[in-house]
Scaffold this motif. Structure first.
Motif, PDB file in Angstrom:
ATOM      1  N   ARG A  75       0.812  -1.225   0.000  1.00  0.00           N
ATOM      2  CA  ARG A  75       0.000   0.000   0.000  1.00  0.00           C
ATOM      3  C   ARG A  75       0.842   1.270   0.000  1.00  0.00           C
ATOM      4  O   ARG A  75       0.286   2.372   0.027  1.00  0.00           O
ATOM      5  N   TYR A  78       0.121   4.115  -2.553  1.00  0.00           N
ATOM      6  CA  TYR A  78      -1.030   4.988  -2.350  1.00  0.00           C
ATOM      7  C   TYR A  78      -0.654   6.228  -1.533  1.00  0.00           C
ATOM      8  O   TYR A  78      -1.420   7.180  -1.473  1.00  0.00           O
ATOM      9  N   VAL A  81       2.724   8.163  -4.369  1.00  0.00           N
ATOM     10  CA  VAL A  81       2.353   8.896  -5.591  1.00  0.00           C
ATOM     11  C   VAL A  81       1.805  10.284  -5.277  1.00  0.00           C
ATOM     12  O   VAL A  81       2.300  11.274  -5.824  1.00  0.00           O
ATOM     13  N   PRO A  82       0.803  10.428  -4.399  1.00  0.00           N
ATOM     14  CA  PRO A  82       0.351  11.791  -4.116  1.00  0.00           C
ATOM     15  C   PRO A  82       1.414  12.636  -3.422  1.00  0.00           C
ATOM     16  O   PRO A  82       1.488  13.853  -3.647  1.00  0.00           O
ATOM     17  N   LEU A 127      -5.296  15.024  -4.204  1.00  0.00           N
ATOM     18  CA  LEU A 127      -4.424  13.901  -4.546  1.00  0.00           C
ATOM     19  C   LEU A 127      -4.478  12.811  -3.485  1.00  0.00           C
ATOM     20  O   LEU A 127      -4.645  11.627  -3.803  1.00  0.00           O
ATOM     21  N   PHE A 128      -4.339  13.188  -2.218  1.00  0.00           N
ATOM     22  CA  PHE A 128      -4.379  12.181  -1.157  1.00  0.00           C
ATOM     23  C   PHE A 128      -5.774  11.597  -0.998  1.00  0.00           C
ATOM     24  O   PHE A 128      -5.928  10.401  -0.739  1.00  0.00           O
ATOM     25  N   SER A 131      -6.306   9.143  -3.818  1.00  0.00           N
ATOM     26  CA  SER A 131      -5.536   7.935  -3.561  1.00  0.00           C
ATOM     27  C   SER A 131      -6.205   7.071  -2.500  1.00  0.00           C
ATOM     28  O   SER A 131      -6.267   5.844  -2.626  1.00  0.00           O
ATOM     29  N   LEU A 135      -7.711   3.319  -2.991  1.00  0.00           N
ATOM     30  CA  LEU A 135      -7.350   2.214  -2.111  1.00  0.00           C
ATOM     31  C   LEU A 135      -8.596   1.551  -1.529  1.00  0.00           C
ATOM     32  O   LEU A 135      -8.690   0.316  -1.493  1.00  0.00           O
TER      33      LEU A 135
END
Length: 151
Positions: A75, A78, A81-82, A127-128, A131, A135
């Motif tokens: 994980r 996730y 990337v952000p 972004l978060f 993500s 997930l």
């Protein structure tokens, strides 16, 4: 049929064109303040290699260690990337986000320089959040595909 060691002729042509374009851009860039630009490049390389790289490498190692200890190492992407995209946006727009060049920006463009911090924070939250949503959707899909446990 054996490939040439350097690649196809199209590949070589593209490389030559890329180097020519980079050389032209370098000549145009250095036609102004050569010393200032050289100092900027050297400073950016030193700042990245001596400060930023150890900082984000240790943050990534801590994240991987925490998620690995919990059994969820897969994980990490996730969060990575952000975080990378948000950090890249902060790096590119830092002068305007920090407000250091607000006057120069306003005089050059005629646009107000306020709001860059707010926009960056909103983009980071999106972004978060995206993500986290991705997930959750993947975990939900994996739970539906998992066969029920037999007692």
């Amino acid at each position: 049929m054996r490939r040439p060691p350097l690649g196809s002729p199209l590949h070589i042509l593209l490389l030559v064109c890329s180097f020519a374009l980079a050389g032209y851009a370098g000549v145009r860039l250095l036609s102004g303040d050569r010393l200032g630009i050289a100092l900027w490049f050297v400073g950016a390389a030193v700042l990245h290699d001596l400060v930023l790289l150890p900082l984000y490498a240790s943050a990534d190692r801590a994240l991987t260690g925490v998620l690995g200890a919990a059994g969820h190492r897969e994980r990490t992407m996730y969060i990575r990337v952000p975080a990378v995209l948000s950090g890249l946006l902060l790096l590119v727009w830092f002068p305007l986000i920090s407000g250091r060049t607000a006057q120069r920006y306003e005089s050059s463009t005629g646009l107000p320089a306020d709001g860059f911090l707010t926009r960056w924070l909103l983009i980071t939250a999106v972004l978060f959040g995206g993500s986290a949503l991705l997930l959750l959707l993947r975990l939900r899909g994996a739970a539906k595909r998992r066969p029920p446990t037999v007692r």
